[in-house]
Motif scaffolding. Structure first.
Motif, PDB file in Angstrom:
ATOM      1  N   GLY A   4       0.782  -1.234   0.000  1.00  0.00           N
ATOM      2  CA  GLY A   4       0.000   0.000   0.000  1.00  0.00           C
ATOM      3  C   GLY A   4       0.806   1.272   0.000  1.00  0.00           C
ATOM      4  O   GLY A   4       0.257   2.366   0.169  1.00  0.00           O
ATOM      5  N   LEU A   5       2.117   1.153  -0.193  1.00  0.00           N
ATOM      6  CA  LEU A   5       2.980   2.345  -0.198  1.00  0.00           C
ATOM      7  C   LEU A   5       3.071   2.894  -1.618  1.00  0.00           C
ATOM      8  O   LEU A   5       3.556   2.215  -2.530  1.00  0.00           O
ATOM      9  CB  LEU A   5       4.366   1.991   0.327  1.00  0.00           C
ATOM     10  N   ILE A   6       2.606   4.113  -1.816  1.00  0.00           N
ATOM     11  CA  ILE A   6       2.578   4.748  -3.133  1.00  0.00           C
ATOM     12  C   ILE A   6       3.419   6.011  -3.100  1.00  0.00           C
ATOM     13  O   ILE A   6       3.148   6.925  -2.306  1.00  0.00           O
ATOM     14  CB  ILE A   6       1.136   5.138  -3.561  1.00  0.00           C
ATOM     15  N   GLN A   7       4.427   6.074  -3.948  1.00  0.00           N
ATOM     16  CA  GLN A   7       5.180   7.325  -4.066  1.00  0.00           C
ATOM     17  C   GLN A   7       4.413   8.259  -4.982  1.00  0.00           C
ATOM     18  O   GLN A   7       3.994   7.877  -6.080  1.00  0.00           O
ATOM     19  CB  GLN A   7       6.583   7.084  -4.619  1.00  0.00           C
ATOM     20  N   VAL A   8       4.196   9.472  -4.530  1.00  0.00           N
ATOM     21  CA  VAL A   8       3.417  10.461  -5.269  1.00  0.00           C
ATOM     22  C   VAL A   8       4.248  11.731  -5.433  1.00  0.00           C
ATOM     23  O   VAL A   8       5.244  11.937  -4.741  1.00  0.00           O
ATOM     24  CB  VAL A   8       2.089  10.771  -4.548  1.00  0.00           C
ATOM     25  N   ALA A   9       3.805  12.584  -6.345  1.00  0.00           N
ATOM     26  CA  ALA A   9       4.554  13.825  -6.597  1.00  0.00           C
ATOM     27  C   ALA A   9       3.609  14.951  -6.991  1.00  0.00           C
ATOM     28  O   ALA A   9       2.620  14.734  -7.693  1.00  0.00           O
ATOM     29  CB  ALA A   9       5.594  13.611  -7.693  1.00  0.00           C
ATOM     30  N   CYS A  10       3.922  16.140  -6.530  1.00  0.00           N
ATOM     31  CA  CYS A  10       3.273  17.374  -6.981  1.00  0.00           C
ATOM     32  C   CYS A  10       4.344  18.202  -7.690  1.00  0.00           C
ATOM     33  O   CYS A  10       5.452  18.355  -7.166  1.00  0.00           O
ATOM     34  CB  CYS A  10       2.710  18.161  -5.804  1.00  0.00           C
ATOM     35  N   VAL A  11       4.011  18.733  -8.855  1.00  0.00           N
ATOM     36  CA  VAL A  11       5.006  19.425  -9.673  1.00  0.00           C
ATOM     37  C   VAL A  11       4.552  20.834 -10.014  1.00  0.00           C
ATOM     38  O   VAL A  11       3.415  21.042 -10.452  1.00  0.00           O
ATOM     39  CB  VAL A  11       5.289  18.650 -10.979  1.00  0.00           C
ATOM     40  N   THR A  12       5.425  21.786  -9.804  1.00  0.00           N
ATOM     41  CA  THR A  12       5.246  23.139 -10.328  1.00  0.00           C
ATOM     42  C   THR A  12       6.293  23.329 -11.421  1.00  0.00           C
ATOM     43  O   THR A  12       7.471  23.550 -11.126  1.00  0.00           O
ATOM     44  CB  THR A  12       5.431  24.195  -9.230  1.00  0.00           C
ATOM     45  N   PRO A  13       5.907  23.190 -12.697  1.00  0.00           N
ATOM     46  CA  PRO A  13       6.898  23.247 -13.780  1.00  0.00           C
ATOM     47  C   PRO A  13       7.158  24.683 -14.233  1.00  0.00           C
ATOM     48  O   PRO A  13       6.357  25.593 -13.956  1.00  0.00           O
ATOM     49  CB  PRO A  13       6.208  22.459 -14.891  1.00  0.00           C
ATOM     50  N   PRO A  14       8.259  24.924 -14.933  1.00  0.00           N
ATOM     51  CA  PRO A  14       8.430  26.218 -15.611  1.00  0.00           C
ATOM     52  C   PRO A  14       7.272  26.397 -16.592  1.00  0.00           C
ATOM     53  O   PRO A  14       6.785  25.425 -17.182  1.00  0.00           O
ATOM     54  CB  PRO A  14       9.759  26.062 -16.348  1.00  0.00           C
ATOM     55  N   LEU A  15       6.806  27.613 -16.778  1.00  0.00           N
ATOM     56  CA  LEU A  15       5.596  27.827 -17.580  1.00  0.00           C
ATOM     57  C   LEU A  15       5.663  29.153 -18.319  1.00  0.00           C
ATOM     58  O   LEU A  15       6.209  30.136 -17.797  1.00  0.00           O
ATOM     59  CB  LEU A  15       4.379  27.777 -16.652  1.00  0.00           C
ATOM     60  N   LEU A 262       7.899  28.467  -0.569  1.00  0.00           N
ATOM     61  CA  LEU A 262       7.224  29.422  -1.451  1.00  0.00           C
ATOM     62  C   LEU A 262       8.201  29.981  -2.487  1.00  0.00           C
ATOM     63  O   LEU A 262       9.400  30.094  -2.236  1.00  0.00           O
ATOM     64  CB  LEU A 262       6.629  30.568  -0.631  1.00  0.00           C
ATOM     65  N   PHE A 263       7.646  30.291  -3.642  1.00  0.00           N
ATOM     66  CA  PHE A 263       8.390  30.922  -4.741  1.00  0.00           C
ATOM     67  C   PHE A 263       9.500  30.008  -5.264  1.00  0.00           C
ATOM     68  O   PHE A 263      10.599  30.455  -5.583  1.00  0.00           O
ATOM     69  CB  PHE A 263       8.951  32.284  -4.316  1.00  0.00           C
ATOM     70  N   THR A 264       9.179  28.722  -5.298  1.00  0.00           N
ATOM     71  CA  THR A 264      10.084  27.755  -5.910  1.00  0.00           C
ATOM     72  C   THR A 264       9.298  26.944  -6.929  1.00  0.00           C
ATOM     73  O   THR A 264       8.070  26.993  -6.972  1.00  0.00           O
ATOM     74  CB  THR A 264      10.686  26.798  -4.866  1.00  0.00           C
ATOM     75  N   GLN A 265      10.007  26.213  -7.754  1.00  0.00           N
ATOM     76  CA  GLN A 265       9.346  25.305  -8.676  1.00  0.00           C
ATOM     77  C   GLN A 265      10.124  23.998  -8.713  1.00  0.00           C
ATOM     78  O   GLN A 265      11.276  23.936  -8.293  1.00  0.00           O
ATOM     79  CB  GLN A 265       9.244  25.913 -10.078  1.00  0.00           C
ATOM     80  N   GLY A 266       9.470  22.954  -9.182  1.00  0.00           N
ATOM     81  CA  GLY A 266      10.118  21.653  -9.216  1.00  0.00           C
ATOM     82  C   GLY A 266       9.191  20.568  -8.716  1.00  0.00           C
ATOM     83  O   GLY A 266       7.962  20.714  -8.724  1.00  0.00           O
ATOM     84  N   ILE A 267       9.787  19.455  -8.276  1.00  0.00           N
ATOM     85  CA  ILE A 267       9.041  18.250  -7.920  1.00  0.00           C
ATOM     86  C   ILE A 267       9.079  18.034  -6.409  1.00  0.00           C
ATOM     87  O   ILE A 267      10.142  18.034  -5.798  1.00  0.00           O
ATOM     88  CB  ILE A 267       9.636  17.014  -8.630  1.00  0.00           C
ATOM     89  N   LEU A 268       7.912  17.870  -5.821  1.00  0.00           N
ATOM     90  CA  LEU A 268       7.782  17.542  -4.406  1.00  0.00           C
ATOM     91  C   LEU A 268       7.266  16.108  -4.306  1.00  0.00           C
ATOM     92  O   LEU A 268       6.234  15.776  -4.889  1.00  0.00           O
ATOM     93  CB  LEU A 268       6.800  18.498  -3.723  1.00  0.00           C
ATOM     94  N   THR A 269       7.971  15.244  -3.594  1.00  0.00           N
ATOM     95  CA  THR A 269       7.577  13.844  -3.515  1.00  0.00           C
ATOM     96  C   THR A 269       7.369  13.407  -2.070  1.00  0.00           C
ATOM     97  O   THR A 269       7.902  14.003  -1.129  1.00  0.00           O
ATOM     98  CB  THR A 269       8.631  12.920  -4.157  1.00  0.00           C
ATOM     99  N   ALA A 270       6.592  12.356  -1.922  1.00  0.00           N
ATOM    100  CA  ALA A 270       6.384  11.711  -0.626  1.00  0.00           C
ATOM    101  C   ALA A 270       5.821  10.323  -0.892  1.00  0.00           C
ATOM    102  O   ALA A 270       5.355  10.029  -1.997  1.00  0.00           O
ATOM    103  CB  ALA A 270       5.437  12.519   0.253  1.00  0.00           C
ATOM    104  N   VAL A 271       5.857   9.493   0.135  1.00  0.00           N
ATOM    105  CA  VAL A 271       5.254   8.163   0.047  1.00  0.00           C
ATOM    106  C   VAL A 271       4.023   8.156   0.943  1.00  0.00           C
ATOM    107  O   VAL A 271       4.114   8.422   2.145  1.00  0.00           O
ATOM    108  CB  VAL A 271       6.242   7.068   0.493  1.00  0.00           C
ATOM    109  N   VAL A 272       2.864   7.876   0.359  1.00  0.00           N
ATOM    110  CA  VAL A 272       1.629   7.763   1.132  1.00  0.00           C
ATOM    111  C   VAL A 272       1.311   6.287   1.329  1.00  0.00           C
ATOM    112  O   VAL A 272       1.680   5.441   0.513  1.00  0.00           O
ATOM    113  CB  VAL A 272       0.448   8.494   0.465  1.00  0.00           C
ATOM    114  N   ASP A 273       0.624   5.996   2.407  1.00  0.00           N
ATOM    115  CA  ASP A 273       0.284   4.613   2.742  1.00  0.00           C
ATOM    116  C   ASP A 273      -1.230   4.450   2.655  1.00  0.00           C
ATOM    117  O   ASP A 273      -1.960   4.781   3.591  1.00  0.00           O
ATOM    118  CB  ASP A 273       0.784   4.294   4.156  1.00  0.00           C
ATOM    119  N   VAL A 274      -1.697   3.928   1.527  1.00  0.00           N
ATOM    120  CA  VAL A 274      -3.147   3.806   1.336  1.00  0.00           C
ATOM    121  C   VAL A 274      -3.727   2.674   2.173  1.00  0.00           C
ATOM    122  O   VAL A 274      -4.916   2.704   2.520  1.00  0.00           O
ATOM    123  CB  VAL A 274      -3.499   3.632  -0.155  1.00  0.00           C
TER     124      VAL A 274
END
Length: 643
Positions: A4-15, A262-274
């Motif tokens: 049940g361990l899922i690595q997930v990511a939120c991304v703020t890309p250059p735009l 704040l005021f950064t961009q890139g990939i934020l990751t974590a492992v959630v346990d469903v």
């Protein structure tokens, strides 16, 4: 994904605003990197294919077509990646324009989720361009054309996407404002099985909004018992009237797992346990999963791979971290214990209480609780009858500490040696004193309990139990000996926490008493039922027999709190105790834990009353109901597969 361990990511890309081709390139590049690092669910901001701040350009055919073409390009370039990509774009359908999230997997579009709640205030005028997204009901769909292939995908604001191989990996999609309203779409999604909610956002940054955003998301993830992935737009958006800070957050059941600056961009990751979230929901009688006719469900197939344990696993889950938090927790726990006992004393009109004071940790904590309870009841501490009962295994160190503690707290000390009584009992039942078996040990424990019970009758009091939660879990108690009392103040306190509570009390008392408490803390844990060593030190050390309490408390927490399978607890323990115990030692004591936990349930089925102080407890009157004859075979088999 296993366990049940899922690595997930939120991304703020250059735009670049209105540059779909450039934005798609950045999205693909970030997605490839996140997936290569192990992410299985990657979320991008609201309208990030075009930019959120396009204004009336959203009414231009060129921009809308450019977004569709770029989405097709993204699908084509990610078809060999086994990970979910969720990206925002404008989408025109049947004469209306919608602010949508495209859910993509392995080169296919799984569904389009339109934004349900549109802001129309201050700097946000979405109703000028977009229509409110309808709920999905199984009839709304979009025909998608891709490389001469045509297929139909669901369209609607209420959708849940679920993995066939791991049904607990199930997620729903909100878009920005959807989480700020009272009746969020995520409620219906969670009730339909979504353990993860993703939010594609473009939230402008103003003073105070960062904290408010964080509070809203913590509350939402906590109330829905879900993981929440919030992907926010960043500095690439137009600054004509607003500034965007890329405030990404990944949360799980009210706790922040990861947060971007704040005021950064890139990939934020974590492992959630469903699995953990699903377990929480099963335990909760207020979270009721309901089949929702308005929620469209889509299933996808994804191979279950090993997820790296890039997740903090607390080796002492019963102990809060930080000196201030620990002090506050200890103060509250002592108050809960004392209040429970005080209420019982008042209810039965009792002004006396009896405790067997051994000079060990558990009986010391029980005495501390009794002192606090007597203060709450405005009773003379002399009404506390502290009884020391020396026998074959009693050492001078514990004996002296028991006497000194009783004197320091103003309790009435009674010394009742029991050697002669136990020897008479041996003679009565025909047991040789030289045979140091379980009969030798338990005869002493039961004699002590008889003495305490009869003293309670003499003084018009009640016997206060000293046994703790860890001992109850392992069955490390003599049935109808130290197992029994009239009120068990430590029944929901695990051994690792007992130590911190006594240490906290030591920090709050005068130096002389503090020194005594510190020596109790430094004394090895022992029932002292076997003769001491030749030098007078303790011979029978509990943790040499049953194993380290810090391991057993770790096992206990995850067995009871979340119902995890043995192999998962073993994996978590290896990570949490890396460098402290080797794998073989952890596995040895985990096997011992399960064997003892199942075989000793009969002792827990008839426990005396005692105050509940945490979410993990073993009271048979509601907190843990288990048949005494339950078979451990399934749990043992799971551990056998680890060999």
């Amino acid at each position: 994904m296993k366990d049940g361990l899922i690595q997930v990511a939120c991304v703020t890309p250059p735009l670049r605003v209105a540059d779909c081709t450039y934005n798609a390139e950045q999205i693909v590049s970030a997605f490839q990197k996140a997936a290569a690092d192990g992410a299985k669910l990657v979320v991008f901001p609201e309208l990030c294919l075009t930019g959120y701040t396009c204004g009336d350009l959203f009414l231009q055919e060129a921009l809308l077509n450019g977004a569709k073409i770029s989405l097709s390009d993204i699908l084509e370039q990610t078809k060999d990646i086994s990970a979910i990509l969720v990206v925002g774009l404008p989408y025109a359908l049947e004469g209306a324009l919608y602010n949508c999230a495209a859910v993509c997997y392995a080169g296919k579009l799984l569904g389009l989720v339109p934004k349900k709640n549109l802001p129309n205030y201050s700097e946000f005028y979405e109703m000028r361009h977009f229509a409110k997204g309808p709920d999905a009901n199984g009839t709304l769909s979009v025909t998608w054309h891709q490389n001469a292939e045509v297929y139909v995908v669901p369209f609607g604001a209420l959708q849940v996407f679920s993995c066939a191989e791991l049904p607990d990996f199930s997620f729903g999609v909100e878009i920005c404002e959807d989480v700020w309203v009272g009746d969020t779409p995520s409620v219906a999604m969670a009730k339909s099985g979504a353990t993860i909610i993703v939010n594609l956002s473009c939230s402008d940054e103003i003073i105070g909004k960062e904290n408010y955003r964080r509070t809203i998301l913590q509350a939402k993830s906590g109330s829905l018992l879900c993981a929440y992935l919030y992907a926010d737009a960043g500095v690439g958006e137009s600054t004509q009237d607003m500034v965007f800070a890329g405030h990404n957050l990944i949360l799980e059941n009210g706790s922040i797992l990861a947060e971007s600056k704040l005021f950064t961009q890139g990939i934020l990751t974590a492992v959630v346990d469903v699995q953990r979230l699903a377990g929480e929901r099963r335990r909760s009688n207020t979270f009721l999963s309901e089949p929702m006719n308005t929620v469209q469900k889509t299933t996808f197939s994804m191979a279950l791979t090993e997820t790296a344990m890039n997740r903090y696993i607390d080796s002492t889950p019963f102990i809060p971290h930080g000196s201030q938090m620990l002090s506050q927790r200890c103060e509250k726990i002592l108050m809960l214990q004392a209040t429970g006992l005080a209420t019982r004393l008042k209810h039965i009109g009792c002004k006396s209480a009896v405790v067997g004071l051994s000079g060990g940790l558990d009986s010391t904590l029980a005495l501390i609780v009794m002192v606090h309870a007597f203060q709450l009841c405005h009773l003379d501490p002399a009404g506390i009858v502290a009884v020391t009962m020396p026998c074959f295994g009693t050492t001078d160190r514990t004996y002296q500490n028991a006497c000194r503690l009783a004197e320091a707290y103003g309790a009435t000390l009674r010394e009742i040696p029991i050697q002669d009584s136990v020897r008479q009992h041996f003679a009565d039942i025909g047991h040789k004193e030289s045979v140091h078996d379980v009969t030798y040990e338990n005869s002493q424990a039961r004699e002590r309990t008889q003495v305490l019970m009869d003293l309670a009758n003499q003084t018009g009091g009640i016997v206060i139990g000293t046994g703790d939660l860890s001992e109850l879990a392992l069955g490390w108690a003599t049935y109808n000996g130290d197992h029994m009392s009239m009120y068990a103040v430590n029944a929901s306190i695990p051994k690792t926490l007992v130590r911190y509570l006594v240490s906290y009390e030591a920090s709050q008392t005068p130096q002389e008493l503090s020194n005594i408490l510190q020596d109790v803390l430094d004394t090895p844990v022992s029932p002292e039922l076997l003769p001491p060593e030749q030098d007078g030190t303790i011979a029978q050390k509990t943790e040499d027999i049953v194993g380290p309490y810090e391991l057993h408390d770790f096992f206990l927490y995850y067995v009871l709190r979340f119902g995890f399978a043995p192999h998962k607890i073993y994996r978590m323990a290896k990570h949490a105790f890396e460098g402290a115990y080797d794998d073989a030692v952890i596995l040895k004591w985990l096997r011992k834990f399960y064997w003892r936990f199942f075989s000793q349930q009969f002792k827990r089925s008839c426990l005396p009353d005692g105050p509940k102080v945490g979410s993990v407890t073993l009271s048979p009157r509601g907190d843990w109901r288990m048949p005494s004859d339950a078979c451990v075979a399934l749990w043992q088999k799971d551990l056998e597969n680890l060999d």
